[in-house]
Design an enzyme around this catalytic site. Structure first.
Site, mmCIF file in Angstrom:
data_model
loop_
_atom_site.group_PDB
_atom_site.id
_atom_site.type_symbol
_atom_site.label_atom_id
_atom_site.label_comp_id
_atom_site.label_asym_id
_atom_site.label_seq_id
_atom_site.Cartn_x
_atom_site.Cartn_y
_atom_site.Cartn_z
ATOM 1 N N SER A 31 0.829 -1.218 0.000
ATOM 2 C CA SER A 31 0.000 0.000 0.000
ATOM 3 C C SER A 31 0.859 1.263 0.000
ATOM 4 C CB SER A 31 -0.921 0.005 1.216
ATOM 5 O OG SER A 31 -0.162 -0.002 2.420
ATOM 6 N N ASN A 118 -2.324 -1.904 13.452
ATOM 7 C CA ASN A 118 -3.773 -1.683 13.428
ATOM 8 C C ASN A 118 -4.144 -0.347 14.071
ATOM 9 O OD1 ASN A 118 -3.740 -4.227 12.368
ATOM 10 N ND2 ASN A 118 -4.790 -5.218 14.078
ATOM 11 N N THR A 163 -39.770 25.617 -10.253
ATOM 12 C CA THR A 163 -40.049 24.274 -9.750
ATOM 13 C C THR A 163 -40.266 23.408 -10.987
ATOM 14 O OG1 THR A 163 -42.458 24.573 -9.617
ATOM 15 C CG2 THR A 163 -41.173 25.156 -7.660
ATOM 16 N N HIS A 164 -39.808 22.174 -10.929
ATOM 17 C CA HIS A 164 -39.888 21.264 -12.085
ATOM 18 C C HIS A 164 -39.219 21.861 -13.324
ATOM 19 C CE1 HIS A 164 -42.876 18.944 -9.764
ATOM 20 N NE2 HIS A 164 -43.399 20.126 -9.470
ATOM 21 N N SER A 285 -14.246 24.841 -28.485
ATOM 22 C CA SER A 285 -14.404 23.593 -29.232
ATOM 23 C C SER A 285 -13.255 23.443 -30.221
ATOM 24 C CB SER A 285 -15.735 23.606 -29.982
ATOM 25 O OG SER A 285 -15.774 22.587 -30.960
ATOM 26 N N LYS A 291 -17.902 28.304 -30.049
ATOM 27 C CA LYS A 291 -18.311 27.712 -28.781
ATOM 28 C C LYS A 291 -17.549 28.275 -27.583
ATOM 29 C CE LYS A 291 -20.771 24.833 -28.051
ATOM 30 N NZ LYS A 291 -20.441 23.392 -28.066
ATOM 31 N N ASN A 293 -17.626 26.768 -23.799
ATOM 32 C CA ASN A 293 -18.200 25.667 -23.027
ATOM 33 C C ASN A 293 -17.939 25.819 -21.526
ATOM 34 O OD1 ASN A 293 -18.952 24.422 -25.474
ATOM 35 N ND2 ASN A 293 -16.938 23.476 -25.659
ATOM 36 N N GLU A 298 -19.315 21.550 -15.635
ATOM 37 C CA GLU A 298 -19.606 20.208 -16.154
ATOM 38 C C GLU A 298 -18.715 19.160 -15.486
ATOM 39 O OE1 GLU A 298 -21.159 21.422 -20.632
ATOM 40 O OE2 GLU A 298 -19.124 20.662 -20.364
ATOM 41 N N TYR A 325 -9.864 -6.231 13.313
ATOM 42 C CA TYR A 325 -9.170 -5.812 12.096
ATOM 43 C C TYR A 325 -9.160 -6.941 11.082
ATOM 44 C CZ TYR A 325 -5.809 -3.973 8.799
ATOM 45 O OH TYR A 325 -5.219 -3.533 7.643
ATOM 46 N N GLN A 330 -7.405 -2.297 4.430
ATOM 47 C CA GLN A 330 -6.367 -1.587 3.675
ATOM 48 C C GLN A 330 -6.973 -0.850 2.487
ATOM 49 O OE1 GLN A 330 -2.526 -3.588 2.876
ATOM 50 N NE2 GLN A 330 -2.887 -3.124 0.707
ATOM 51 N N LYS A 333 -8.148 3.436 2.071
ATOM 52 C CA LYS A 333 -7.375 4.664 1.851
ATOM 53 C C LYS A 333 -7.646 5.321 0.501
ATOM 54 C CE LYS A 333 -5.254 3.542 5.648
ATOM 55 N NZ LYS A 333 -5.836 2.185 5.699
#
Length: 466
Positions: A31, A118, A163-164, A285, A291, A293, A298, A325, A330, A333
């Site tokens: 690790s 541990n 809303t919606h 682009s 463009k 973007n 995003e 343990y 392990q 992480k």
């Protein structure tokens, strides 16, 4: 057989083994390629542990001095890029301990008294996460500050509320910004609350049953800035609740960033044209020269899936583990490290983007003039004239249907046309149907009325020290 024993005993835990570890096993179980980032916590924990061992009479004062100096030299080498992390030593603990023994001799071999990997990894991990909580708390203040500054800048300016994803009621831009201020405020509260449960020292629980050596866990905890020590050695050895809670809290932060990002993507489109995202936070682009973007929002939106995936990974990891343990742990992480890197970067760059964001207020005002956005205000007007709300709802619905057929808005109707739906409607209705009248009438606590939003901005500025 002699050679095999020699290979086995080269491991710090290898006394029981007659054969050396297979190279494939070393590669599979190592690790160090990711937990090396915990080096400063491992060294700080070892120094505090060594000081306690000396005070408890387990090691001598001259041995403590050698250990501390040796650990400091190792830390210096790591920071300067002069330390070789060896895969065959598996993890950060064994790499540092082996280097310490090589540098100072038998005194280094005494450091691991009264502890196990541990509780040692739990200590390192908790100290790391404690720092990350503090970093995130500060970053969340930065993004909240950006929202408060936007709220102040655009106080009094209106936009459609949705809303919606349909135009619903007019609101102040400042009110919308302060919604995110509250949202990320809850996130900050959660991360600081999470920190409280992280900040209990596990060291001294050893492998899983504690130790018979005369140690002082509280001394180490105090030296390392913990609020106290964990209460049960078995729970401590197998506990990863704190990691799951941390990633869960980070997931909430990333989801909130994703919701904000979605609005920025929509608002910056030609269909909305509500905001101008600075060129510094956009890309073009490779084929379409016109463009611009919104790549940063995003990407942040996309990274929410990554963080959610890390949470699912941790939950699945511990789902079937018996106490205490297990080597499975392990695997905790990398999801946590990736979450930290992703969320901290996302919060930081979003705060920066917001500091450079501009609202196209003319377009936002224009968008409030269609979609019957003050229809609810007409219903409330009728309620104030003693019309039951359900009846008022039906009256306004009929008026909207009439306008749809006619191709106009409610405020375009004459008083005579209004009265065909209810005789209770008078000339004062037109003040109610205006966008400004609608917004400023919403003076309930937490509402979008100008007086309420001004009050909220002032309170937020005080909280942020602006």
């Amino acid at each position: 057989m002699t050679q095999q024993k020699k290979e086995g005993s080269d491991k710090l835990w290898g006394g029981r083994f007659a054969e050396g570890t297979a190279a494939s096993v070393e590669a599979f179980t190592a690790s160090i390629h990711y937990d090396s980032r915990l080096y400063k916590y491992d060294i700080a924990g070892s120094k505090a542990h060594a000081a306690m061992l000396a005070d408890s009479g387990i090691i001598a004062a001259d041995e403590l001095k050698l250990i501390v100096e040796g650990l400091s030299s190792i830390e210096k080498d790591i920071e300067e890029g002069n330390f070789e992390f060896r895969r065959e030593l598996e993890d950060i603990h064994m790499n540092i301990e082996k280097a310490l023994v090589d540098r100072i001799g038998p005194a280094g071999a005494k450091l691991h008294s009264a502890r196990s990997r541990n509780d040692q990894i739990a200590l390192d991990f908790k100290m790391y996460l404690r720092d990350q909580c503090d970093i995130l708390a500060d970053l969340l203040q930065s993004i909240r500050r950006a929202f408060v500054l936007l709220a102040r800048k655009y106080l009094g300016q209106v936009m459609p509320g949705y809303t919606h994803l349909q135009r619903a009621q007019p609101v102040q831009i400042a009110h919308h910004m302060l919604a995110y201020y509250e949202m990320f405020g809850r996130d900050r509260e959660r991360i600081l609350d999470c920190r409280k449960r992280i900040n209990l020292s596990p060291l001294g629980c050893a492998a899983m049953a504690g130790t018979g050596l005369p140690i002082n866990r509280e001394q180490v905890a105090e030296a390392l800035g913990f609020d106290g020590v964990t209460a049960n050695s078995m729970d401590t050895s197998g506990d990863r609740d704190y990691a799951i809670e941390f990633v869960s809290t980070c997931t909430m932060i990333q989801l909130h960033l994703s919701r904000l990002s979605e609005e920025l993507v929509l608002w910056s489109s030609s269909e909305f044209s509500f905001v101008e995202i600075s060129d510094k936070f956009c890309t073009g682009s490779s084929i379409m020269p016109q463009k611009k973007n919104p790549d940063i929002p995003e990407l942040i939106r996309g990274k929410s899936g990554r963080v959610t995936g890390s949470l699912m990974s941790l939950i699945t990891l511990v789902k079937g583990l018996p106490l205490t343990y297990n080597r499975d742990l392990q695997e905790d992480k990398e999801p946590v490290f990736d979450t930290v890197d992703t969320v901290t970067a996302s919060v930081a760059i979003m705060a920066e983007l917001l500091e450079n964001l501009k609202f196209r207020t003319d377009n936002m005002v224009e968008a409030t003039r269609t979609g019957f956005i003050t229809a609810t205000d007409l219903a409330d007007y009728l309620v104030m004239k003693n019309v039951p709300f359900r009846e008022a709802h039906g009256i306004v619905g009929g008026a909207v249907a009439y306008c749809l057929d006619k191709g106009c808005e409610l405020y375009d109707l004459s008083i005579e046309e209004m009265k065909q739906f209810s005789e209770t409607i008078e000339e004062d209705v037109f003040a109610v149907l205006s966008v400004e009248g609608s917004v400023n009438s919403r003076v309930s606590t937490g509402g979008t009325g100008l007086s309420r939003v001004e009050e909220a901005v002032v309170n937020a500025e005080k909280q942020m020290g602006i």
